[in-house]
Design an enzyme around this catalytic site. Sequence first.
Site, mmCIF file in Angstrom:
data_model
loop_
_atom_site.group_PDB
_atom_site.id
_atom_site.type_symbol
_atom_site.label_atom_id
_atom_site.label_comp_id
_atom_site.label_asym_id
_atom_site.label_seq_id
_atom_site.Cartn_x
_atom_site.Cartn_y
_atom_site.Cartn_z
ATOM 1 N N GLY A 268 23.169 -14.945 -29.591
ATOM 2 C CA GLY A 268 21.786 -15.230 -29.225
ATOM 3 C C GLY A 268 21.665 -15.852 -27.847
ATOM 4 O O GLY A 268 20.901 -15.398 -27.001
ATOM 5 N N ASN A 272 25.958 -23.221 -21.812
ATOM 6 C CA ASN A 272 26.728 -23.624 -20.634
ATOM 7 C C ASN A 272 26.034 -24.748 -19.873
ATOM 8 O O ASN A 272 24.832 -24.706 -19.652
ATOM 9 C CB ASN A 272 26.875 -22.431 -19.688
ATOM 10 C CG ASN A 272 27.223 -21.159 -20.424
ATOM 11 O OD1 ASN A 272 28.233 -21.110 -21.092
ATOM 12 N ND2 ASN A 272 26.347 -20.171 -20.343
ATOM 13 N N HIS A 304 17.388 -25.164 -29.159
ATOM 14 C CA HIS A 304 18.770 -25.297 -29.630
ATOM 15 C C HIS A 304 19.743 -25.428 -28.456
ATOM 16 O O HIS A 304 20.551 -26.359 -28.410
ATOM 17 C CB HIS A 304 19.118 -24.085 -30.492
ATOM 18 C CG HIS A 304 20.509 -24.079 -31.035
ATOM 19 N ND1 HIS A 304 20.811 -24.465 -32.321
ATOM 20 C CD2 HIS A 304 21.694 -23.737 -30.462
ATOM 21 C CE1 HIS A 304 22.121 -24.358 -32.515
ATOM 22 N NE2 HIS A 304 22.683 -23.920 -31.401
ATOM 23 N N GLU A 305 19.640 -24.515 -27.512
ATOM 24 C CA GLU A 305 20.583 -24.548 -26.383
ATOM 25 C C GLU A 305 20.358 -25.798 -25.536
ATOM 26 O O GLU A 305 21.307 -26.429 -25.074
ATOM 27 C CB GLU A 305 20.470 -23.292 -25.518
ATOM 28 C CG GLU A 305 20.636 -21.973 -26.264
ATOM 29 C CD GLU A 305 21.841 -21.911 -27.184
ATOM 30 O OE1 GLU A 305 22.866 -22.547 -26.857
ATOM 31 O OE2 GLU A 305 21.761 -21.231 -28.227
ATOM 32 N N GLU A 327 27.419 -27.454 -33.838
ATOM 33 C CA GLU A 327 26.466 -26.437 -34.293
ATOM 34 C C GLU A 327 25.609 -26.908 -35.473
ATOM 35 O O GLU A 327 24.396 -26.725 -35.473
ATOM 36 C CB GLU A 327 27.186 -25.124 -34.620
ATOM 37 C CG GLU A 327 27.855 -24.460 -33.409
ATOM 38 C CD GLU A 327 26.902 -24.189 -32.246
ATOM 39 O OE1 GLU A 327 25.670 -24.281 -32.424
ATOM 40 O OE2 GLU A 327 27.400 -23.894 -31.137
HETATM 41 N N1 PHE Z 1 27.242 -21.800 -28.879
HETATM 42 C C1 PHE Z 1 26.243 -20.766 -28.954
HETATM 43 C C2 PHE Z 1 25.082 -21.366 -29.713
HETATM 44 O O1 PHE Z 1 24.834 -21.741 -30.603
HETATM 45 C C3 PHE Z 1 26.606 -19.580 -29.734
HETATM 46 C C4 PHE Z 1 27.624 -18.709 -29.100
HETATM 47 C C5 PHE Z 1 28.917 -18.716 -29.557
HETATM 48 C C6 PHE Z 1 27.287 -17.882 -28.061
HETATM 49 C C7 PHE Z 1 29.876 -17.909 -28.997
HETATM 50 C C8 PHE Z 1 28.231 -17.062 -27.520
HETATM 51 C C9 PHE Z 1 29.522 -17.068 -27.985
HETATM 52 O O2 PHE Z 1 24.371 -22.010 -29.612
HETATM 53 ZN ZN ZN Z 2 24.629 -23.707 -30.964
#
Ligand code: PHE
Ligand code: ZN
Length: 877
Positions: A268, A272, A304-305, A327
Amino acid sequence: MKDSQPSTIYLKDYQVPPYLIDKTELTFDLDETTTVVTSRLHMRRNPEFGLSTTPLVLDSGVDVKLIALAIDDYTLPEEEYRLSENQLIISATPDVFILTCETLIEPQNNTRLEGLYRSSSMFCTQCEAEGFRHITFYLDRPDVMSIFTTTIIGDESRYPVMLSNGNEIERGKTDEGKTFVVWHDPFPKPAYLFALVAGDLEVKNDVFVTQSNKEVKLQIFTESHNLDKVDYAMEALKRSMRWDETAYGREYDLDIFMIVAVDDFNMGAMENKGLNIFNSSCLLASPKTTTDDSYLRVEAIVAHEYFHNWSGNRVTCRDWFQLSLKEGFTVFRDQSFSADMHSETVKRVEDVSFLRTAQFAEDAGPMAHPVRPASFIEISNFYTLTVYEKGSEIVRMIHTLLGAEKFRAGSDLYFERHDGQAVTCDDFVSAMEDASGVDLTHFKRWYSQSGTPVIEVTDEFDAASGVYRLTMTQHTPETAAQPVTLPLHIPVKMGLLDPNGQEISAYFNGQESQEHVLHLTAESQVFEFTGVTTQPVPSLFRSFSAPIKLRYDYSSEDLLLLMSSDSDGFNRWSAAQQLAVNELTVLINQAIAKQALSIDSQLVKGFKNLLENKELDPAMVALILALPSQAYLSELAETIYPAAIKEARGFFKKLIAKELEEDFGRLYREHHLEGEYSPQAKDIAHRSLKNMALSYWLETDSELAHQTVKTQFESANNMTDQFAALSSAVHSQHEDAENMLASFYEQWQHEPLVVIKWLMLSANQEAADALSRVKGLMEHEAFDLKNPNKVRSVLGGFGQNVSGFHHEDGSGYAFLADQIIVLNKLNPQIASRLCTPLTRWKKLQPELGQKMKGQLERILKEDLSKDVYEVISKCLA
Ligand code: PHE
Ligand code: ZN
């Protein structure tokens, strides 16, 4: 099959890293054919590791080609290092040194979409969990945190925008006339949070002023044709930033926050540091192309991000077994945010419905694992509903056990204590315990035990003494991987209703209240209430206070009472679902026995009352009217008979539609909105009820209904209404469904995000020739096997198609297996996710189950990626 099988990695083998990387300097020379990556890693031996002779072992991918390697100024000759498929080993190093490494990669040939790859005309990266090793040699593990400085060199005419984490600190021209940009991120981070984007992108700018009056520059980048679809995400971002300040006291830390939309993305979105990268389907929104559901999803994922900036980035995971640390907690945070922005009950119902359908199925299948797994073969397979959604339920239970205030003290302590660190789920729980004084020792078992607990409840009432007793017994099913299961600490939020639906104020443990939180900790426990004057109906696990399956022998009258009168909105919905499940089960069994279907439905009576009550939130009414899905009924079944479930649902829906035909026609008119589209909760609620009413109404012979659906399809001013009309027409086998599907594609063929909805609905369409239609879709100009969204739409949609996928000759299973085998080479992560419908073979009616198993065995004979190997081999174990 390969000669050697991929190996399993265990949590119990965790060791601190032998080396640390204090600073990471990267230079990318971007090019359409080969990209050169130069890294300068400021390394030293980790004093905590002890041994001072351990060799340096760097992770690498097969797709990274080594050009040159040096320690300080000494170029290492070939005898002084060893290169294998996934490692670079240097046996002797100083205690402190700079490792310089030059590598070549080919982003244009990267179809795995991990590491650096191309999406349409741009370069972008995806490094979680272990993608960075496809860029260069590194200690690619989350407990190695480093300060990154990134130089990007590229042709300015093609890549006017070149981004990485942190702040832009320098920009200029190289001798060859290319442009270079230098980015510096002052916060130490693991490699999985690294990001780079380069392309011809447009930007939408905004500003956010934090609670301490710091100005943050906000930027959303897209390809130019999408710039008109980012306003909603920008507003959602600002709401998220404000909410994290008030709800958690978390302020943003850099001067700039950027989001980029890309069309080709496995998941999704990705958090970063300072540079979130989104699947465009989770970011872009406009009234004409985006449904209400998607608007809400965009808002939730943006939040969320963003929330990961603290729960994930400032405090990260020590190792990937701890994935739920970031998560589960972040899902809990985004769920709370969405609840605050809209309706708490509606949000809870949607989340629980999803959990009970998909996570419960995972927990009962061959890939079942604890929220903190003890082992894995490929970590990408563990971005699961268990880690995310059940992980969030664990945090929610802690919230229930501590209360809002102590929970906040716990999260404050967690962030303060572990800022800048890579920590574990145990550290999170310890912070919660230390700040609250609540002992969570027993509770922690939720992290290590898989499976969904079943809670059996019986009761007795003694009118003479006014005593009411609940006896609760818990049991978590054993699995091959988990032969013994132990009792959990389960919070049971509950109340009692009298026969008129009034809340009873009863004494429990000397406390008088209408609502109690019981602590079920033993295998079996009795809870005694006093001061009860009439036989009550218990309302148990209000707002779904624990992720369990409840077994209590409710009569239909009890369920109707809860459905109309429970003060807990969630349990009103849940009672209606339970009643629907009970009645559907009767019908399913008739269908399995090939009998004529018939039922004297009590649910219809409940619905009748519901539809006459004008006080209720239309969104809740719509949710209550939604029959349990094919997937949820499959999860509940001992043995799954797909066609029988489909037949029973179809019959039941028609029966309800006919009984309440007039009500549905009336509801349709009452909730039809005129005027401009807005994705606000109130309007969404009206649309959801109107469209729910339409989908029932269409199941009758009403000429008006059949006209209405076409009118709505043709004249809607928003995608929610247009797509609802189209879906209802398709699912009710409307005589014009084919024409409507064709004209929909005609109208929207230039909007990829609408096209993926069309692909999904088309692949989902029940028909005798469903399989050949899906094959046709894969040949269609709109399809692209390299685009995960399109693959998910067509193959994911097909996996839900009863007549096509579960065709009795097994052709649906064989077809999916063929596609998995092809995708296994192209994009292992996507291939592995497509295996999900095949993981249910043991629960399927035997004739079908055996055919499915045959396909699993066929896949296992191939040369498989770790991703697909792990899922298929566990299915067959
Ligand atoms: N960490 C991302 C998310 O939840 C999910 C994700 C995992 C995206 C692996 C790409 C690869 O919020
Ligand atoms: Zn996440």
